[in-house]
Motif scaffolding. Structure first.
Motif, PDB file in Angstrom:
ATOM      1  N   PRO B 111      15.144  59.166  66.293  1.00 48.50           N
ATOM      2  CA  PRO B 111      15.373  60.524  66.783  1.00 48.50           C
ATOM      3  C   PRO B 111      16.715  60.722  67.472  1.00 48.50           C
ATOM      4  O   PRO B 111      17.258  61.812  67.420  1.00 48.50           O
ATOM      5  CB  PRO B 111      14.220  60.742  67.773  1.00 48.50           C
ATOM      6  CG  PRO B 111      13.152  59.867  67.282  1.00 48.50           C
ATOM      7  CD  PRO B 111      13.843  58.662  66.721  1.00 48.50           C
ATOM      8  N   ILE B 112      17.248  59.693  68.129  1.00 52.79           N
ATOM      9  CA  ILE B 112      18.534  59.892  68.795  1.00 52.79           C
ATOM     10  C   ILE B 112      19.665  59.182  68.064  1.00 52.79           C
ATOM     11  O   ILE B 112      20.780  59.124  68.563  1.00 52.79           O
ATOM     12  CB  ILE B 112      18.503  59.445  70.272  1.00 52.79           C
ATOM     13  CG1 ILE B 112      18.123  57.975  70.372  1.00 52.79           C
ATOM     14  CG2 ILE B 112      17.568  60.302  71.076  1.00 52.79           C
ATOM     15  CD1 ILE B 112      18.601  57.347  71.665  1.00 52.79           C
ATOM     16  N   ASP B 114      22.449  58.873  65.251  1.00 49.98           N
ATOM     17  CA  ASP B 114      23.240  59.783  64.434  1.00 49.98           C
ATOM     18  C   ASP B 114      23.124  59.492  62.946  1.00 49.98           C
ATOM     19  O   ASP B 114      23.424  60.336  62.121  1.00 49.98           O
ATOM     20  CB  ASP B 114      24.716  59.692  64.835  1.00 49.98           C
ATOM     21  CG  ASP B 114      25.101  60.822  65.762  1.00 49.98           C
ATOM     22  OD1 ASP B 114      24.205  61.596  66.122  1.00 49.98           O
ATOM     23  OD2 ASP B 114      26.280  60.934  66.117  1.00 49.98           O
ATOM     24  N   SER B 142      18.926  50.968  72.574  1.00 52.29           N
ATOM     25  CA  SER B 142      19.954  50.184  71.924  1.00 52.29           C
ATOM     26  C   SER B 142      21.123  49.987  72.874  1.00 52.29           C
ATOM     27  O   SER B 142      21.633  50.934  73.446  1.00 52.29           O
ATOM     28  CB  SER B 142      20.419  50.906  70.674  1.00 52.29           C
ATOM     29  OG  SER B 142      21.176  50.060  69.882  1.00 52.29           O
ATOM     30  N   ARG B 144      24.833  49.568  73.883  1.00 54.24           N
ATOM     31  CA  ARG B 144      25.986  50.185  73.257  1.00 54.24           C
ATOM     32  C   ARG B 144      27.260  49.645  73.872  1.00 54.24           C
ATOM     33  O   ARG B 144      27.346  49.462  75.074  1.00 54.24           O
ATOM     34  CB  ARG B 144      25.914  51.695  73.480  1.00 54.24           C
ATOM     35  CG  ARG B 144      27.119  52.437  72.961  1.00 54.24           C
ATOM     36  CD  ARG B 144      26.992  53.909  73.250  1.00 54.24           C
ATOM     37  NE  ARG B 144      28.281  54.553  72.985  1.00 54.24           N
ATOM     38  CZ  ARG B 144      28.531  55.832  73.221  1.00 54.24           C
ATOM     39  NH1 ARG B 144      27.580  56.600  73.714  1.00 54.24           N
ATOM     40  NH2 ARG B 144      29.708  56.334  72.957  1.00 54.24           N
ATOM     41  N   PHE B 154      26.337  50.294  68.448  1.00 55.10           N
ATOM     42  CA  PHE B 154      24.994  50.209  69.007  1.00 55.10           C
ATOM     43  C   PHE B 154      24.444  48.854  68.565  1.00 55.10           C
ATOM     44  O   PHE B 154      23.978  48.702  67.436  1.00 55.10           O
ATOM     45  CB  PHE B 154      24.130  51.358  68.506  1.00 55.10           C
ATOM     46  CG  PHE B 154      24.604  52.695  68.999  1.00 55.10           C
ATOM     47  CD1 PHE B 154      24.137  53.212  70.188  1.00 55.10           C
ATOM     48  CD2 PHE B 154      25.527  53.422  68.277  1.00 55.10           C
ATOM     49  CE1 PHE B 154      24.577  54.437  70.650  1.00 55.10           C
ATOM     50  CE2 PHE B 154      25.970  54.648  68.734  1.00 55.10           C
ATOM     51  CZ  PHE B 154      25.500  55.160  69.921  1.00 55.10           C
TER      52      PHE B 154
END
Lengths: 177, 549
Positions: B111-112, B114, B142, B144, B154
């Motif tokens: 969902p988050i 890209d 994740s 980053r 990520f």
């Protein structure tokens, strides 16, 4: 689907029996329903003097709210799934990097055009973190169109208003988190 | 001709073609899933997703003997009689196991992420994975870290296909990325103090089959499923790379390379990738203006807005009244626009002086180890414009010739088309001294994206269109002509050049670049190759010219 499709189960209408042809028994049956409603309790209420009762507020589809997490931050992760699912295109989100270390993305702005919304509940269904929910607030009024576009603050305030009467979805209630 | 048998289907391949199983299967319409293999990079066969069954058919007896183990399709070359099985239970089972293993270590934060929507991990898991996870691991955020000024990593989303590492070693040649640690702790990283900062760095984001490498410019801007893509050509330099302009509601969000083996293969440079921001610059000229006669010529320009329908007639009248006309045909214009501009100019003044507009250029071409070249000539269509002017004139003049021509007083009016993406923060394409040569003209028309020193002397200041707002054909430095349609509409108040010229020629209806292209192709041998339907990868104008002589 064509009429010849094997998936269709065709039923023949039954021929009328004696009772149907006499007409009187069916007439009496209908009249019984009318008579029953004449004596049963009234369902109509004098709105807005009397408030209608909502059966189960947890499944009612009224005004939206944006839930908060345990720390009081907006629960939404700005994944746009509600905006994608919305058939009325009434949700507008601007995503950005979150200011918190444990979260990657959050909504900088979150707007719902309540006038455009058809209250279908697809946004609630699509949300992977149970951040958007429909409350049982049913009297949605405003004096201008601008007022009816609910921004993030207003949606969070709806949560603050309703969080005690309508708890957030737990796992038992079908929630995901 | 060698014959390969893919799932029982016999396909012929070229005698001297060197294909692997993935490519051979693709010819038969079978897609073998793969992560680490990319046609532009070396083969490592590390992801194990393309495992298939192969065998060999005996040419004499027709008997097929299979290899007892599964083999990676990317690493197995095909030859005459090779048998490929892509749909057996053994292969399917293997794919499901690979998917399961990859997801054990994956945060599943789709969902988050890209990449969601264009992620191979999502696609392959849907197609080849199993419905349930047997390992009950909790999703985690994740980690980053930045690996360069434009790219972010990520870490936990990575599936260690090492495409990015191989790209920086084989194509861009700087080898900034590497694999640290071993086994389950493997991670992509940069060497301390050497960030991923080369002119092709953005390509690693396209190469990444999952959401591990993110483009900071595009991060969280838009979900990919909202984007529409239009096959375009990059206007950043004379290479004319094939691109996809990805946009939503007339706003460009990103540029992606489009495969074209004749031009850019699979890559584009970062200059082109991020070279679209000027399209949405608030400083862009957005209305057609004519200087009021009451104001003095050397005061601060005060332009009064003119309706475009009036521009069509009044511009012609102004130029006709002024007299001898000189026209700079910008190398940012398409062939169609240039041709119409020349036709308009000649209809106003039959002796109009036509010259190729200013050609912006930096030092020299820059070639990378993988063969990719960034051209020093920073305009997309110098050859096309020169070719068009040659149809009208014996001599093709340059911008320097035109400036000298105006300085010597041979012209009374000038029409300068520009459209260079030099926003107000960078150095303007023309300096004040050169611009002063145009100060004494009776009528000066400047058509540009941004204000420039030249516009200070202009009688008419017209807005120009950006590269994604044009339709037409560009001819790159290797004489390859590529036609494209506009990706987005020009901002409100801006008529792209093509539309203005089309109306000034008195043609009816909407500007139709294809109709103009056909007309040019019919009337000239140089552009004969532009007739008919244009392939997406373009045509070589020289081949056609050789054939016709």
């Amino acid at each position: 689907m064509k009429p010849s499709d094997p998936g269709i189960n065709w039923l023949e209408e039954k021929p009328l029996g004696l009772a149907e042809r006499l007409y009187l028994p069916l007439f009496l049956q209908g009249l019984t329903t009318t008579a029953r409603h004449m004596v049963s309790p009234k369902l109509t209420v004098n709105y807005p003097e009397t408030r209608p009762t909502v059966g189960n507020p947890l499944i009612y589809r009224g005004v939206h709210r944006l839930n908060r997490d345990e720390e009081g931050r907006v629960k939404c992760v700005a994944c746009f799934l509600c905006a994608t699912a919305c058939p009325a295109h009434c949700i507008d989100i601007v995503a950005t990097e979150s200011p918190w270390p444990d979260r990657e993305k959050y909504p900088e702005s979150f707007q719902i055009d309540e006038l455009r919304c058809i209250f279908c509940g697809m946004c609630e269904e699509a949300c992977p973190v149970d951040a958007i929910e429909l409350t049982s607030l049913l009297d949605l009024t405003g004096k201008s169109r601008e007022e009816m576009i609910f921004d993030k603050e207003k949606l969070l305030s709806v949560y603050d208003m309703t969080k005690d009467s309508e708890p957030m979805k737990s796992a038992e209630l079908g929630g995901t988190l | 001709m060698p014959v390969v048998i893919v799932d029982g289907q016999e396909i012929e391949i070229g005698a001297d073609e060197r294909l692997n199983c993935i490519e051979a299967a693709r010819r038969a319409g079978k897609e073998i899933p793969h992560y680490c293999w990319h046609p532009g990079l070396s083969v490592v066969a590390s992801c194990r997703m393309c495992l298939i069954e192969t065998g060999q058919r005996d040419a004499a007896t027709g008997k097929v003997s299979m290899v007892p183990k599964l083999v990676p399709g990317c690493q197995t070359p095909v030859k005459d009689g090779t048998v490929i099985v892509t749909e057996s239970d053994l292969v399917k089972e293997s794919r499901a196991r690979v998917e399961e293993a990859l997801l054990i270590d994956h945060p599943i934060d789709c969902p988050i992420c890209d990449k969601a929507g264009e992620c191979l991990l999502q696609d392959y898991h849907f197609e080849h994975g199993q419905a349930e996870r047997r390992a009950d691991l909790h999703a985690f955020t994740s980690r980053r870290r930045d690996v360069g000024p434009t790219v972010t990593l990520f870490v936990d989303r990575c599936i260690m296909c090492t495409r990015c590492v191989r790209f920086t070693r084989e194509v861009s040649g700087e080898a900034e990325l590497m694999v640290t640690s071993r086994g389950a702790k493997e991670e992509i990283d940069v060497f301390p103090g050497f960030p991923l900062d080369n002119k092709l760095a953005g390509n690693v984001v396209d190469l990444c089959p999952v959401g591990a490498l993110g483009d900071k410019d595009f991060l969280y801007q838009q979900r990919v499923w909202f984007l529409k893509r239009e096959a375009n050509v990059c206007g950043g330099c004379a290479a004319g790379c094939s691109i996809h302009t990805e946009h939503n509601q007339d706003t460009v969000y990103r540029i992606k390379p489009r495969e074209n083996m004749h031009v850019n293969k699979w890559w584009i440079c970062d200059e082109g990738r991020y070279g679209w921001h000027h399209l949405h610059d608030p400083a862009r000229l957005l209305e057609a203006g004519r200087r009021e006669l009451t104001t003095s010529r050397h005061a601060t320009p005060e332009f009064k807005a003119v309706e475009w329908s009036d521009v069509v007639t009044r511009l012609r009248d102004d130029l006709k009244a002024a007299g001898r006309l000189a026209v700079a045909v910008s190398p940012m214009l398409t062939v169609e626009e240039a041709w119409m501009l020349c036709a308009v100019a000649r209809s106003i003044d039959p002796q109009a002086y036509l010259a190729v507009g200013h050609v912006p250029s930096t030092a020299a071409d820059e070639t990378f180890p993988g063969g990719f070249t960034i051209r020093g000539e920073k305009c997309p269509n110098r050859l096309g414009v020169a070719g068009v002017i040659a149809l009208f004139d014996a001599a093709v003049h340059t911008w320097t010739d035109l400036v000298a021509h105006v300085r010597e007083g041979h012209a009374d009016a000038a029409w300068i088309t520009a459209g260079y993406p030099t926003d107000p923060t960078s150095t303007p394409w023309i300096d004040a001294e050169t611009a002063a040569a145009f100060a004494e003209l009776k009528c000066l028309v400047v058509q540009d994206l941004f204000d420039s020193p030249l516009a200070k002397h202009a009688t008419w200041r017209l807005p120009a269109a950006g590269f994604a707002e044009r339709a037409g054909t560009w001819v790159n430095v290797a004489h390859r002509a590529q036609s494209f349609d506009k990706a987005i509409r020009a901002p409100a108040g801006v008529w792209p050049e093509g539309r203005l010229f089309w109306n000034m020629l008195g043609r009816r209806g909407l500007y139709d670049a294809v109709a103009v292209r056909h007309q040019i192709a019919e009337s000239s041998a140089t552009f004969a190759a532009l007739a008919g339907e244009m392939p997406a990868t373009g045509v070589d104008l020289r081949l056609q010219q050789l054939a016709s002589t």
